[in-house]
Design a protein around this motif. Structure first.
Motif, short mmCIF file in Angstrom:
data_model
loop_
_atom_site.label_atom_id
_atom_site.label_comp_id
_atom_site.label_asym_id
_atom_site.label_seq_id
_atom_site.Cartn_x
_atom_site.Cartn_y
_atom_site.Cartn_z
N TYR A 128 0.83 -1.20 0.00
CA TYR A 128 0.00 0.00 0.00
C TYR A 128 0.87 1.26 0.00
CZ TYR A 128 -2.88 3.83 1.53
OH TYR A 128 -3.49 5.06 1.60
N VAL A 129 1.89 1.27 0.83
CA VAL A 129 2.77 2.44 0.91
C VAL A 129 3.45 2.69 -0.43
CG1 VAL A 129 4.96 3.22 1.93
CG2 VAL A 129 3.15 2.33 3.40
N THR A 130 3.74 1.62 -1.15
CA THR A 130 4.43 1.74 -2.44
C THR A 130 3.49 2.13 -3.57
OG1 THR A 130 6.11 0.13 -1.78
CG2 THR A 130 5.82 0.51 -4.15
N THR A 131 2.31 1.49 -3.62
CA THR A 131 1.42 1.66 -4.78
C THR A 131 0.21 2.54 -4.52
OG1 THR A 131 0.04 -0.27 -4.26
CG2 THR A 131 2.09 -0.66 -5.50
N GLY A 132 -0.25 2.62 -3.27
CA GLY A 132 -1.47 3.34 -2.98
C GLY A 132 -2.72 2.57 -3.30
N GLU A 133 -2.59 1.32 -3.72
CA GLU A 133 -3.77 0.52 -4.06
C GLU A 133 -4.43 -0.01 -2.79
OE1 GLU A 133 -2.53 -2.50 -6.73
OE2 GLU A 133 -1.84 -1.09 -8.27
N GLY A 134 -5.76 0.01 -2.77
CA GLY A 134 -6.49 -0.42 -1.60
C GLY A 134 -6.53 0.68 -0.55
N GLU A 157 -0.47 6.47 6.30
CA GLU A 157 -0.98 7.41 5.29
C GLU A 157 0.08 8.47 4.95
OE1 GLU A 157 -3.40 6.89 3.53
OE2 GLU A 157 -5.26 6.39 4.58
N TRP A 158 0.82 8.93 5.97
CA TRP A 158 1.88 9.90 5.70
C TRP A 158 2.97 9.29 4.82
CZ3 TRP A 158 7.12 9.79 6.65
CH2 TRP A 158 7.80 10.97 6.31
N MET A 159 3.32 8.04 5.09
CA MET A 159 4.33 7.37 4.26
C MET A 159 3.85 7.28 2.82
SD MET A 159 5.48 4.41 6.98
CE MET A 159 6.83 3.73 6.02
N ARG A 160 2.57 6.96 2.65
CA ARG A 160 2.03 6.89 1.28
C ARG A 160 2.07 8.27 0.61
NH1 ARG A 160 2.51 5.33 -3.17
NH2 ARG A 160 1.10 6.45 -4.57
N GLU A 161 1.72 9.32 1.37
CA GLU A 161 1.77 10.67 0.81
C GLU A 161 3.19 11.05 0.40
OE1 GLU A 161 0.11 13.22 3.74
OE2 GLU A 161 -1.90 12.32 3.61
N ASN A 163 5.55 9.02 -0.57
CA ASN A 163 5.88 8.29 -1.79
C ASN A 163 5.16 8.85 -3.00
OD1 ASN A 163 7.57 6.66 -0.32
ND2 ASN A 163 6.17 4.92 -0.24
N GLY A 164 3.95 9.38 -2.78
CA GLY A 164 3.24 9.99 -3.90
C GLY A 164 3.93 11.23 -4.42
N THR A 165 4.59 11.95 -3.52
CA THR A 165 5.28 13.18 -3.94
C THR A 165 6.77 12.97 -4.17
OG1 THR A 165 5.53 13.82 -1.61
CG2 THR A 165 3.60 14.66 -2.79
N HIS A 166 7.28 11.79 -3.81
CA HIS A 166 8.70 11.46 -4.02
C HIS A 166 8.82 10.08 -4.67
CE1 HIS A 166 8.60 14.35 -0.68
NE2 HIS A 166 9.80 14.73 -1.06
N PRO A 167 8.25 9.92 -5.86
CA PRO A 167 8.23 8.58 -6.48
C PRO A 167 9.62 8.03 -6.76
CG PRO A 167 7.56 10.27 -8.05
CD PRO A 167 7.60 10.94 -6.72
N GLU A 168 10.60 8.89 -6.91
CA GLU A 168 11.96 8.43 -7.18
C GLU A 168 12.78 8.24 -5.89
OE1 GLU A 168 12.69 7.55 -10.22
OE2 GLU A 168 10.67 8.23 -10.79
N ASP A 169 12.18 8.58 -4.77
CA ASP A 169 12.91 8.50 -3.50
C ASP A 169 11.94 8.01 -2.41
OD1 ASP A 169 14.95 8.78 -1.65
OD2 ASP A 169 14.56 10.91 -1.29
N PRO A 170 11.40 6.80 -2.55
CA PRO A 170 10.32 6.35 -1.68
C PRO A 170 10.80 5.85 -0.32
CG PRO A 170 10.86 4.63 -3.24
CD PRO A 170 11.71 5.83 -3.62
#
Length: 451
Positions: A128-134, A157-161, A163-170
């Motif tokens: 979930y943290v990586t893809t945001g799916e589910g 949720e913060w970790m997912r956020e 990764n959403g704004t730092h896709p190259e540095d997750p």
């Protein structure tokens, strides 16, 4: 180590009993809300903080980080920072660890996070943290129920956020506990099926391991225990003797994954057997060795080179604890942190979290929140400084004066719903931790619900 570490484990059915090694500990019921003491119109000055003590604004993850900067000097160049807690199911500790995680990610370049929970279910949170799916809430229900809290959900949720704004540095999420023998047994057999000449001869032995056949956690008989250990030893020898051939037939990654399954089964088997024969020493010796080994193997396989935050109980993360002087019920065990420190050296930095008033809410066992108030030891000593929170260098001389007992008394939950337990430790803090993050009050966790 100036003082030995001691642990007292006491259980009494139907009520809460506390006996101290050196002092009394007074748990009590509390009102619905607990407020940090901050009287309006205060005219007397705050007590002066000794060297190595730093006032912290609080546990809110949204606070700025300026007050956490002293932590950088305490941690040094460590790439593995472990964040403990004196008891599970206390939301103040969870929020504080979330705040420190944000600081370490945003200011110190940490990019992986490992939690004390079975590693395969934790992979769902990682996905979930990586893809945001589910949803984060659905993913969390694979973790231990003490992590199924609003404060942990907010962190995920913060970790997912991020990764959403730092896709190259997750940031990556994973678990390292060993309590899923049914998945491990099935996956290990599947791996062996592709590389072992007579996998059928191993099937019965692997399924005799505790929980490997049906996933049920229960006492085991000696015959099954010995059959399990003999088979796992055989599998280990096969992996060691045929490494190149196995890699040629599958891959190095698949072999490394199979090793994690094997270690997890070995550790879980020792843990269950220890409880079966009432040898708590053996149980925790096996579990903490396994958690350390699984953590190291997963990190090397998936997150090599990434600076990593570890989340677990204070006892698990404490280093330099190969011997604990206790009553006969517990015995001697080495913590996960002791194993990690032996492997990682000064690259490993554990940070204890403690509170003077600690509130917990574990609705799977108790319908109402409970509160623990400590009357002696480190917690009330830090409480005297009248700050909402403190960050303390473990080497600060005022933390544990040489002429006083440095007793850290932390409650924890027993296995059975009708039993309560107290775990009591005597630490020489510089030996076990780099720092202490102290909350005057840690409020109870807000559970997400029952699944």
């Amino acid at each position: 180590m100036k003082t030995p570490q001691r642990l007292l484990f006491l259980r009494r059915r139907g009520f809460f009993l506390v006996v101290s090694l050196a002092v009394a500990v007074l748990p009590m019921a509390a009102s619905a809300q607990v407020e940090v003491r901050r009287p309006l119109g205060r005219v007397t000055p705050w007590p002066e903080l000794p060297a190595g003590y730093h006032a912290v604004l609080g546990s809110d993850p949204n606070l700025p980080f300026d007050d956490l900067e002293p932590l950088a000097e305490m941690l040094g160049n460590a790439s593995f920072v472990a964040l403990g807690e004196s008891v599970h199911a206390s939301g103040g500790f969870y929020e504080a660890k979330h705040r420190v995680l944000r600081y370490l990610v945003e200011e110190r370049g940490f990019r992986a996070f490992g939690i004390e929970s079975p590693w395969e279910p934790a992979d769902r949170v990682g996905a979930y943290v990586t893809t945001g799916e589910g949803t984060a809430e659905d993913a969390l229900y694979g973790l231990y129920n003490v992590w199924q809290a609003q404060s942990v959900l907010d962190m995920v949720e913060w970790m997912r956020e991020w990764n959403g704004t730092h896709p190259e540095d997750p940031v990556h999420f994973f678990g390292f506990d060993v309590m899923h023998a049914n998945q491990d047994g099935a996956a290990l057999l599947a791996c062996l099926h592709d590389v072992h000449p007579d996998v059928a001869s191993l099937a019965a032995g692997i399924t005799s391991c505790a929980g490997a056949g049906d996933g049920i956690w229960r006492p085991i008989n000696e015959a099954d225990h010995l059959a399990c250990l003999a088979t796992l030893d055989e599998v280990q020898a096969f992996f060691e003797d045929n490494r190149d051939d196995i890699i040629a037939a599958s891959s190095e990654e698949e072999l490394d994954s199979a090793w994690i399954r094997l270690v997890s089964l070995q550790s879980h088997q020792g843990f269950v057997w220890g409880w079966t024969v009432d040898d708590i020493e053996a149980a925790y010796q096996s579990r903490d060795w396994g958690m350390a080994e699984v953590f190291i193997r997963i990190h090397r396989l998936r997150f090599s080179g990434l600076k990593t935050v570890i989340w677990a109980h204070n006892w698990h993360i404490a280093q330099n604890t190969p011997v604990m002087e206790t009553d006969a019920e517990f015995g001697v065990a080495a913590s996960m942190g002791t194993h990690l420190a032996a492997e990682l050296g000064t690259d490993y930095a554990p940070v204890a979290l403690a509170a003077h008033r600690t509130r917990i809410h574990w609705p799977w066992f108790e319908p109402e929140p409970l509160e623990f108030v400590f009357s002696s030891g480190v917690e009330p000593r830090l409480h005297e400084y009248q700050r909402t929170a403190l960050l303390v260098d473990s080497t600060a001389p005022a933390l544990c004066p040489p002429d006083e007992t440095c007793l850290w008394t932390w409650p924890d939950r027993a296995i059975t719903p009708s039993d309560w337990a107290m775990w009591e430790f005597v630490f020489d803090p510089p030996e076990q931790f780099r720092a202490v993050l102290f909350l005057d009050v840690s409020r109870e966790m807000i559970p997400l619900g029952h699944h």
